[in-house]
Design a protein around this motif. Sequence first.
Motif, PDB file in Angstrom:
ATOM      1  N   LYS A   1       0.832  -1.213   0.000  1.00  0.00           N
ATOM      2  CA  LYS A   1       0.000   0.000   0.000  1.00  0.00           C
ATOM      3  C   LYS A   1       0.862   1.255   0.000  1.00  0.00           C
ATOM      4  CE  LYS A   1      -4.177  -1.913   2.037  1.00  0.00           C
ATOM      5  NZ  LYS A   1      -5.049  -1.972   3.203  1.00  0.00           N
ATOM      6  N   ALA A   2       2.054   1.154   0.591  1.00  0.00           N
ATOM      7  CA  ALA A   2       2.973   2.295   0.630  1.00  0.00           C
ATOM      8  C   ALA A   2       3.772   2.405  -0.665  1.00  0.00           C
ATOM      9  CB  ALA A   2       3.919   2.164   1.821  1.00  0.00           C
ATOM     10  N   GLY A   3       3.483   1.519  -1.626  1.00  0.00           N
ATOM     11  CA  GLY A   3       4.148   1.596  -2.925  1.00  0.00           C
ATOM     12  C   GLY A   3       5.458   0.841  -3.006  1.00  0.00           C
ATOM     13  N   LYS A   4       5.779   0.067  -1.991  1.00  0.00           N
ATOM     14  CA  LYS A   4       7.023  -0.693  -2.018  1.00  0.00           C
ATOM     15  C   LYS A   4       6.787  -2.039  -2.670  1.00  0.00           C
ATOM     16  CE  LYS A   4       8.942   1.621   1.935  1.00  0.00           C
ATOM     17  NZ  LYS A   4       9.452   1.536   3.274  1.00  0.00           N
ATOM     18  N   LYS A   5       7.785  -2.489  -3.364  1.00  0.00           N
ATOM     19  CA  LYS A   5       7.692  -3.748  -4.072  1.00  0.00           C
ATOM     20  C   LYS A   5       8.673  -4.723  -3.433  1.00  0.00           C
ATOM     21  CE  LYS A   5       6.796  -4.756  -8.874  1.00  0.00           C
ATOM     22  NZ  LYS A   5       7.130  -4.452 -10.242  1.00  0.00           N
ATOM     23  N   GLY A   6       8.240  -5.929  -3.167  1.00  0.00           N
ATOM     24  CA  GLY A   6       9.113  -6.933  -2.569  1.00  0.00           C
ATOM     25  C   GLY A   6       9.905  -7.682  -3.623  1.00  0.00           C
ATOM     26  N   GLY A   7      10.784  -8.534  -3.152  1.00  0.00           N
ATOM     27  CA  GLY A   7      11.556  -9.381  -4.053  1.00  0.00           C
ATOM     28  C   GLY A   7      12.910  -8.795  -4.390  1.00  0.00           C
ATOM     29  N   ARG A   8      13.614  -9.545  -5.195  1.00  0.00           N
ATOM     30  CA  ARG A   8      14.951  -9.117  -5.615  1.00  0.00           C
ATOM     31  C   ARG A   8      14.849  -7.971  -6.611  1.00  0.00           C
ATOM     32  NH1 ARG A   8      18.569 -14.056  -7.514  1.00  0.00           N
ATOM     33  NH2 ARG A   8      19.946 -12.311  -7.813  1.00  0.00           N
ATOM     34  N   PRO A   9      15.831  -7.068  -6.584  1.00  0.00           N
ATOM     35  CA  PRO A   9      15.835  -6.014  -7.599  1.00  0.00           C
ATOM     36  C   PRO A   9      16.145  -6.619  -8.967  1.00  0.00           C
ATOM     37  CG  PRO A   9      17.746  -5.812  -6.151  1.00  0.00           C
ATOM     38  CD  PRO A   9      16.908  -6.921  -5.631  1.00  0.00           C
ATOM     39  N   LYS A  10      15.611  -6.017 -10.009  1.00  0.00           N
ATOM     40  CA  LYS A  10      15.857  -6.524 -11.360  1.00  0.00           C
ATOM     41  C   LYS A  10      17.321  -6.313 -11.730  1.00  0.00           C
ATOM     42  CE  LYS A  10      11.185  -5.702 -13.000  1.00  0.00           C
ATOM     43  NZ  LYS A  10      10.656  -6.980 -13.240  1.00  0.00           N
ATOM     44  N   SER A  11      17.910  -7.335 -12.339  1.00  0.00           N
ATOM     45  CA  SER A  11      19.319  -7.211 -12.726  1.00  0.00           C
ATOM     46  C   SER A  11      19.460  -6.410 -14.017  1.00  0.00           C
ATOM     47  CB  SER A  11      19.956  -8.593 -12.878  1.00  0.00           C
ATOM     48  OG  SER A  11      19.292  -9.339 -13.872  1.00  0.00           O
ATOM     49  N   MET A  12      18.402  -6.372 -14.828  1.00  0.00           N
ATOM     50  CA  MET A  12      18.453  -5.628 -16.084  1.00  0.00           C
ATOM     51  C   MET A  12      17.784  -4.279 -15.878  1.00  0.00           C
ATOM     52  SD  MET A  12      19.515  -5.599 -19.191  1.00  0.00           S
ATOM     53  CE  MET A  12      19.633  -7.105 -20.110  1.00  0.00           C
ATOM     54  N   THR A  13      18.603  -3.272 -15.619  1.00  0.00           N
ATOM     55  CA  THR A  13      18.094  -1.911 -15.426  1.00  0.00           C
ATOM     56  C   THR A  13      17.833  -1.271 -16.792  1.00  0.00           C
ATOM     57  OG1 THR A  13      20.313  -0.971 -15.446  1.00  0.00           O
ATOM     58  CG2 THR A  13      19.439  -1.664 -13.294  1.00  0.00           C
ATOM     59  N   THR A  14      17.169  -0.138 -16.793  1.00  0.00           N
ATOM     60  CA  THR A  14      16.891   0.590 -18.033  1.00  0.00           C
ATOM     61  C   THR A  14      18.200   0.952 -18.739  1.00  0.00           C
ATOM     62  OG1 THR A  14      14.923   1.496 -16.984  1.00  0.00           O
ATOM     63  CG2 THR A  14      15.672   2.596 -18.988  1.00  0.00           C
ATOM     64  N   LYS A  15      19.184   1.372 -17.955  1.00  0.00           N
ATOM     65  CA  LYS A  15      20.496   1.746 -18.506  1.00  0.00           C
ATOM     66  C   LYS A  15      21.165   0.539 -19.170  1.00  0.00           C
ATOM     67  CE  LYS A  15      24.781   3.977 -17.005  1.00  0.00           C
ATOM     68  NZ  LYS A  15      25.518   4.515 -15.864  1.00  0.00           N
ATOM     69  N   LYS A  16      21.110  -0.622 -18.492  1.00  0.00           N
ATOM     70  CA  LYS A  16      21.714  -1.837 -19.054  1.00  0.00           C
ATOM     71  C   LYS A  16      20.971  -2.294 -20.302  1.00  0.00           C
ATOM     72  CE  LYS A  16      23.880  -3.953 -15.003  1.00  0.00           C
ATOM     73  NZ  LYS A  16      23.899  -5.158 -14.133  1.00  0.00           N
ATOM     74  N   LEU A  17      19.643  -2.126 -20.309  1.00  0.00           N
ATOM     75  CA  LEU A  17      18.845  -2.531 -21.458  1.00  0.00           C
ATOM     76  C   LEU A  17      19.230  -1.712 -22.692  1.00  0.00           C
ATOM     77  CD1 LEU A  17      16.616  -4.264 -22.661  1.00  0.00           C
ATOM     78  CD2 LEU A  17      14.951  -2.615 -21.803  1.00  0.00           C
ATOM     79  N   LYS A  18      19.384  -0.390 -22.514  1.00  0.00           N
ATOM     80  CA  LYS A  18      19.796   0.468 -23.631  1.00  0.00           C
ATOM     81  C   LYS A  18      21.173   0.056 -24.136  1.00  0.00           C
ATOM     82  CE  LYS A  18      17.169   4.583 -22.374  1.00  0.00           C
ATOM     83  NZ  LYS A  18      17.231   5.951 -21.854  1.00  0.00           N
ATOM     84  N   ALA A  19      22.094  -0.204 -23.194  1.00  0.00           N
ATOM     85  CA  ALA A  19      23.451  -0.616 -23.567  1.00  0.00           C
ATOM     86  C   ALA A  19      23.425  -1.962 -24.291  1.00  0.00           C
ATOM     87  CB  ALA A  19      24.337  -0.700 -22.324  1.00  0.00           C
ATOM     88  N   ALA A  20      22.608  -2.886 -23.808  1.00  0.00           N
ATOM     89  CA  ALA A  20      22.511  -4.213 -24.424  1.00  0.00           C
ATOM     90  C   ALA A  20      22.045  -4.101 -25.868  1.00  0.00           C
ATOM     91  CB  ALA A  20      21.566  -5.098 -23.622  1.00  0.00           C
TER      92      ALA A  20
END
Length: 184
Positions: free
Chosen positions: A132-151
């Motif tokens: 409800k506070a907007g937090k998301k559980g779990g592991r952080p994604k390994s593919m960030t937006t920056k990495k996706l652009k670079a890929a």
Amino acid sequence: MQIGYARVSTNEQDLTLQIAALKKHGCERIFTDKISGSKLQRPGLNEALNFARKGDCIVIWKLDRLGRTMKGLIDLVEELNKKEIDICSLTDHIDTKGVTGKFFFHIMAAFAEMERELTRERTIAGLEAARKAGKKGGRPKSMTTKKLKAAKKLLSSGMTAKDVSQTLEVSLSTLYRYCPASDL
């Protein structure tokens, strides 16, 4: 004969404290498990139960080492009663040899189950409040937006997928999930 049984839930946890207490109590044989108490098949407990004979006592450090539910604990005690095998819990000060010990066993089993259920309820409530506070559980994604652009840039320049995944420090399957061959 005093037969010890010690259990921890994960491989990272240590059995030393329990084993020392069981030895101090006079256990001649000790069986162990590194497995969740909710699992029905616990090899160490099964060995201890198969090893125990009429008149023996299975000694545990704490009641919750035997099981996680009241029904499971009561069923186990009834099975042992039929074989005339007692249970002794060191920290709970329970010994099923007498009527009082059997009574306290049932009370402690009920409290152990209640404690587990309360913990579960608190965990669920905490996760819900975080969502409800907007937090998301779990592991952080390994593919960030920056990495996706670079890929995408590296793949379009002709670099192999394997080299791109190593360069960006993501698994090959993660790279393929974010950059399917059909998109290139």
